[in-house]
Design a protein around this motif. Structure first.
Motif, PDB file in Angstrom:
ATOM      1  N   ILE A  49      27.109  28.423  -5.352  1.00 41.86           N
ATOM      2  CA  ILE A  49      25.919  27.598  -5.608  1.00 41.86           C
ATOM      3  C   ILE A  49      25.135  28.150  -6.793  1.00 41.86           C
ATOM      4  O   ILE A  49      24.678  27.398  -7.664  1.00 41.86           O
ATOM      5  CB  ILE A  49      25.037  27.522  -4.351  1.00 41.86           C
ATOM      6  CG1 ILE A  49      25.740  26.702  -3.260  1.00 41.86           C
ATOM      7  CG2 ILE A  49      23.680  26.897  -4.668  1.00 41.86           C
ATOM      8  CD1 ILE A  49      25.052  26.748  -1.914  1.00 41.86           C
ATOM      9  N   MET A  50      24.982  29.477  -6.849  1.00 40.06           N
ATOM     10  CA  MET A  50      24.244  30.086  -7.949  1.00 40.06           C
ATOM     11  C   MET A  50      24.918  29.800  -9.290  1.00 40.06           C
ATOM     12  O   MET A  50      24.243  29.496 -10.285  1.00 40.06           O
ATOM     13  CB  MET A  50      24.112  31.593  -7.728  1.00 40.06           C
ATOM     14  CG  MET A  50      23.174  31.983  -6.606  1.00 40.06           C
ATOM     15  SD  MET A  50      21.458  31.407  -6.874  1.00 40.06           S
ATOM     16  CE  MET A  50      21.410  29.934  -5.866  1.00 40.06           C
ATOM     17  N   ARG A  51      26.226  29.857  -9.325  1.00 45.46           N
ATOM     18  CA  ARG A  51      26.926  29.546 -10.580  1.00 45.46           C
ATOM     19  C   ARG A  51      26.781  28.068 -10.924  1.00 45.46           C
ATOM     20  O   ARG A  51      26.677  27.703 -12.105  1.00 45.46           O
ATOM     21  CB  ARG A  51      28.401  29.926 -10.478  1.00 45.46           C
ATOM     22  CG  ARG A  51      28.619  31.427 -10.505  1.00 45.46           C
ATOM     23  CD  ARG A  51      30.040  31.811 -10.827  1.00 45.46           C
ATOM     24  NE  ARG A  51      30.217  33.258 -10.738  1.00 45.46           N
ATOM     25  CZ  ARG A  51      31.364  33.884 -10.928  1.00 45.46           C
ATOM     26  NH1 ARG A  51      32.462  33.193 -11.226  1.00 45.46           N
ATOM     27  NH2 ARG A  51      31.442  35.192 -10.825  1.00 45.46           N
ATOM     28  N   LYS A  71      27.226  27.754 -14.721  1.00 47.85           N
ATOM     29  CA  LYS A  71      28.304  28.695 -15.006  1.00 47.85           C
ATOM     30  C   LYS A  71      29.616  28.341 -14.314  1.00 47.85           C
ATOM     31  O   LYS A  71      30.569  29.117 -14.362  1.00 47.85           O
ATOM     32  CB  LYS A  71      27.869  30.108 -14.622  1.00 47.85           C
ATOM     33  CG  LYS A  71      26.721  30.629 -15.486  1.00 47.85           C
ATOM     34  CD  LYS A  71      26.292  32.021 -15.078  1.00 47.85           C
ATOM     35  CE  LYS A  71      25.137  32.514 -15.952  1.00 47.85           C
ATOM     36  NZ  LYS A  71      24.663  33.866 -15.534  1.00 47.85           N
ATOM     37  N   LEU A  72      29.672  27.177 -13.658  1.00 44.80           N
ATOM     38  CA  LEU A  72      30.933  26.707 -13.090  1.00 44.80           C
ATOM     39  C   LEU A  72      31.629  25.854 -14.144  1.00 44.80           C
ATOM     40  O   LEU A  72      31.070  24.861 -14.604  1.00 44.80           O
ATOM     41  CB  LEU A  72      30.698  25.874 -11.828  1.00 44.80           C
ATOM     42  CG  LEU A  72      30.561  26.592 -10.486  1.00 44.80           C
ATOM     43  CD1 LEU A  72      30.523  25.567  -9.359  1.00 44.80           C
ATOM     44  CD2 LEU A  72      31.687  27.583 -10.266  1.00 44.80           C
ATOM     45  N   ASP A  73      32.818  26.218 -14.495  1.00 41.21           N
ATOM     46  CA  ASP A  73      33.580  25.494 -15.508  1.00 41.21           C
ATOM     47  C   ASP A  73      34.284  24.311 -14.851  1.00 41.21           C
ATOM     48  O   ASP A  73      35.112  24.485 -13.953  1.00 41.21           O
ATOM     49  CB  ASP A  73      34.599  26.437 -16.148  1.00 41.21           C
ATOM     50  CG  ASP A  73      35.279  25.841 -17.369  1.00 41.21           C
ATOM     51  OD1 ASP A  73      35.630  24.644 -17.326  1.00 41.21           O
ATOM     52  OD2 ASP A  73      35.468  26.576 -18.357  1.00 41.21           O
ATOM     53  N   ARG A  74      33.956  23.121 -15.310  1.00 43.42           N
ATOM     54  CA  ARG A  74      34.538  21.913 -14.728  1.00 43.42           C
ATOM     55  C   ARG A  74      36.062  21.922 -14.825  1.00 43.42           C
ATOM     56  O   ARG A  74      36.759  21.481 -13.909  1.00 43.42           O
ATOM     57  CB  ARG A  74      33.971  20.676 -15.445  1.00 43.42           C
ATOM     58  CG  ARG A  74      34.313  19.357 -14.809  1.00 43.42           C
ATOM     59  CD  ARG A  74      33.677  18.202 -15.586  1.00 43.42           C
ATOM     60  NE  ARG A  74      33.872  16.944 -14.911  1.00 43.42           N
ATOM     61  CZ  ARG A  74      35.003  16.235 -14.944  1.00 43.42           C
ATOM     62  NH1 ARG A  74      36.041  16.694 -15.624  1.00 43.42           N
ATOM     63  NH2 ARG A  74      35.101  15.093 -14.291  1.00 43.42           N
ATOM     64  N   ILE A 124      35.412  30.437 -10.877  1.00 44.31           N
ATOM     65  CA  ILE A 124      35.306  30.184  -9.432  1.00 44.31           C
ATOM     66  C   ILE A 124      35.753  31.379  -8.604  1.00 44.31           C
ATOM     67  O   ILE A 124      35.826  31.284  -7.374  1.00 44.31           O
ATOM     68  CB  ILE A 124      36.092  28.922  -9.011  1.00 44.31           C
ATOM     69  CG1 ILE A 124      37.603  29.109  -9.182  1.00 44.31           C
ATOM     70  CG2 ILE A 124      35.608  27.709  -9.770  1.00 44.31           C
ATOM     71  CD1 ILE A 124      38.438  28.005  -8.536  1.00 44.31           C
ATOM     72  N   VAL A 125      36.038  32.514  -9.247  1.00 46.10           N
ATOM     73  CA  VAL A 125      36.436  33.716  -8.516  1.00 46.10           C
ATOM     74  C   VAL A 125      35.534  34.880  -8.908  1.00 46.10           C
ATOM     75  O   VAL A 125      34.879  34.866  -9.947  1.00 46.10           O
ATOM     76  CB  VAL A 125      37.920  34.089  -8.770  1.00 46.10           C
ATOM     77  CG1 VAL A 125      38.848  32.995  -8.271  1.00 46.10           C
ATOM     78  CG2 VAL A 125      38.161  34.387 -10.247  1.00 46.10           C
ATOM     79  N   GLY A 126      35.526  35.897  -8.046  1.00 46.33           N
ATOM     80  CA  GLY A 126      34.774  37.106  -8.335  1.00 46.33           C
ATOM     81  C   GLY A 126      35.642  38.149  -9.007  1.00 46.33           C
ATOM     82  O   GLY A 126      36.795  37.898  -9.363  1.00 46.33           O
ATOM     83  N   GLY A 127      35.100  39.349  -9.140  1.00 50.13           N
ATOM     84  CA  GLY A 127      35.826  40.420  -9.785  1.00 50.13           C
ATOM     85  C   GLY A 127      37.077  40.842  -9.039  1.00 50.13           C
ATOM     86  O   GLY A 127      37.981  41.450  -9.619  1.00 50.13           O
ATOM     87  N   ASP A 128      37.129  40.526  -7.735  1.00 45.74           N
ATOM     88  CA  ASP A 128      38.300  40.851  -6.923  1.00 45.74           C
ATOM     89  C   ASP A 128      39.344  39.743  -6.942  1.00 45.74           C
ATOM     90  O   ASP A 128      40.337  39.810  -6.209  1.00 45.74           O
ATOM     91  CB  ASP A 128      37.879  41.137  -5.479  1.00 45.74           C
ATOM     92  CG  ASP A 128      37.130  39.965  -4.836  1.00 45.74           C
ATOM     93  OD1 ASP A 128      36.914  38.934  -5.519  1.00 45.74           O
ATOM     94  OD2 ASP A 128      36.752  40.080  -3.649  1.00 45.74           O
TER      95      ASP A 128
END
Length: 282
Positions: free
Chosen positions: A93-95, A100-103, A79-83
Motif C-alpha cells: 500500500i505504501m508503494r 512506487k509500484l511499477d504498472r 513488488i518484492v522486498g530485499g529478500d
C-alpha cells in the motif's frame, strides 16, 4: 434479477488442508466457487482437486502479499522486498500511494500467475485478489485490463450492506478507505465488465470465531433481496502447515465446520434465490 449467491472460498492453493476443506465444503453443497493462489506451495494439489470437481468455479486470486512471485524477482522489483519475496500488504500500500509500484511489474506478475494457473489445467472463472489489494487503483487498472481482455468477471470488494455495531475506530477507518477506493475503481472499470453486486463475509459482523454460526450467514445475506451477491468464506483445516500463513486460523476452522452442511443452499432456496458461481455472472 432475483437473488443469486456465490459462496466463494478464498486461498485455494495456500495449503493442502485449505484445499481439502474447500472441496469438502463444495461437495456438501455450500461452496460454489473458489479463488486460486497460483504462487503458493499447494497450488498443484489444488489443481488436481479442481480437475476432479469440475462443478467448482475457480478464479485467480491475484497474490501480491504472500510468498514469492511466479516471475523472476529481478523482473518485478517494485513488488518484492530485499529478500525477493512479495511485500506485506502495508508495504504494498505504501508503494502504491507513493507512486512506487511499477504498472509493468504488476502486469508481468499477473500474467505469470495466470499462465501458471493455465499450465496446471485451470481456466479462471473470474479475477479477485488476496487481501483485496486490487482495490488499489493501480492494481485494479491492471487486473481489470486483463480480466476485460478475457471477458471474465472481476470481484468488487463492496462494503456489506448491513450494519454491525462495536467496530473499533481503526476498522471503521479501514472500511471507509476501502469504500472510497472501490468507488474510484468502479468508475474506471471497462464498460460491460461483469461483477458481483454485493459482497459480505463473517468479518463484517465483528464477532469472535466462537460466536459464529449458520445464523451468521443468514444475517449477512439478509440485506440483499436481488442481485449477484458473493459470500466470501475462508474454510480450512487448522493444521500445522497453516500456522504462520494467516491470522484468521480460528475463523477458518469454524467455517470449515459450518460449511460442511447444505445450510446455505437450503437458506438461499427458501428465499427464492439460487446458488451460482462466477460462471453465471454477466
Amino acid at each position: 434479477m432475483s437473488l443469486a449467491v456465490i459462496v466463494n472460498a478464498d486461498d485455494f492453493g495456500l495449503t493442502r488442508g485449505v484445499n481439502e476443506s474447500i472441496v469438502a465444503c463444495h461437495k456438501a453443497g455450500s461452496v460454489t466457487s473458489t479463488s486460486f493462489m497460483a504462487n503458493m506451495d499447494a497450488a498443484e494439489h489444488a489443481a488436481i482437486l479442481a480437475g476432479g470437481n469440475p462443478s467448482l468455479g475457480v478464479g485467480l486470486h491475484f497474490n501480491l502479499t504472500s510468498g514469492t512471485p511466479v516471475s523472476r524477482p529481478d523482473d518485478v522489483r517494485s513488488i518484492v522486498g530485499g529478500d525477493s519475496r512479495l511485500l506485506s500488504r502495508h508495504a504494498l500500500i505504501m508503494r502504491a500511494v507513493t507512486g512506487k509500484l511499477d504498472r509493468a511489474h504488476l502486469l508481468t506478475e499477473l500474467n505469470a500467475q495466470l499462465s501458471r494457473m493455465r499450465d496446471l489445467g485451470i481456466e479462471p472463472t473470474h479475477f479477485d485478489s488476496h487481501q483485496h489489494v486490487h482495490a488499489l487503483p493501480v492494481v485494479f487498472d491492471v487486473v481489470s485490463q486483463v480480466a476485460g481482455s478475457l471477458a471474465k468477471p472481476i470481484r468488487i470488494p463492496w462494503r456489506w450492506s448491513g450494519h454491525a455495531g462495536g467496530k473499533p475506530l481503526r476498522r471503521r477507518i479501514n472500511e471507509s478507505v476501502l469504500g472510497f477506493m472501490v468507488s474510484r475503481c468502479v468508475r474506471s472499470m471497462p464498460a460491460g465488465m461483469a461483477t458481483n453486486d454485493g459482497l459480505c463475509s463473517v468479518f463484517d459482523l465483528n464477532r469472535a470465531a466462537a460466536d459464529l454460526s449458520n445464523a451468521s450467514y443468514a444475517e449477512l445475506l439478509a440485506p440483499y433481496q436481488t442481485g449477484l451477491i458473493e459470500l466470501m468464506v475462508h474454510p480450512a483445516l487448522a493444521d500445522a502447515e497453516l500456522e504462520g500463513l494467516t491470522e484468521i486460523t480460528k475463523v477458518s476452522a469454524v467455517e470449515d465446520v459450518l460449511l460442511r452442511s447444505d445450510f446455505l443452499r437450503r437458506h438461499v432456496t427458501s428465499r427464492g434465490g439460487k446458488m451460482v458461481s462466477y460462471r453465471d455472472a454477466g
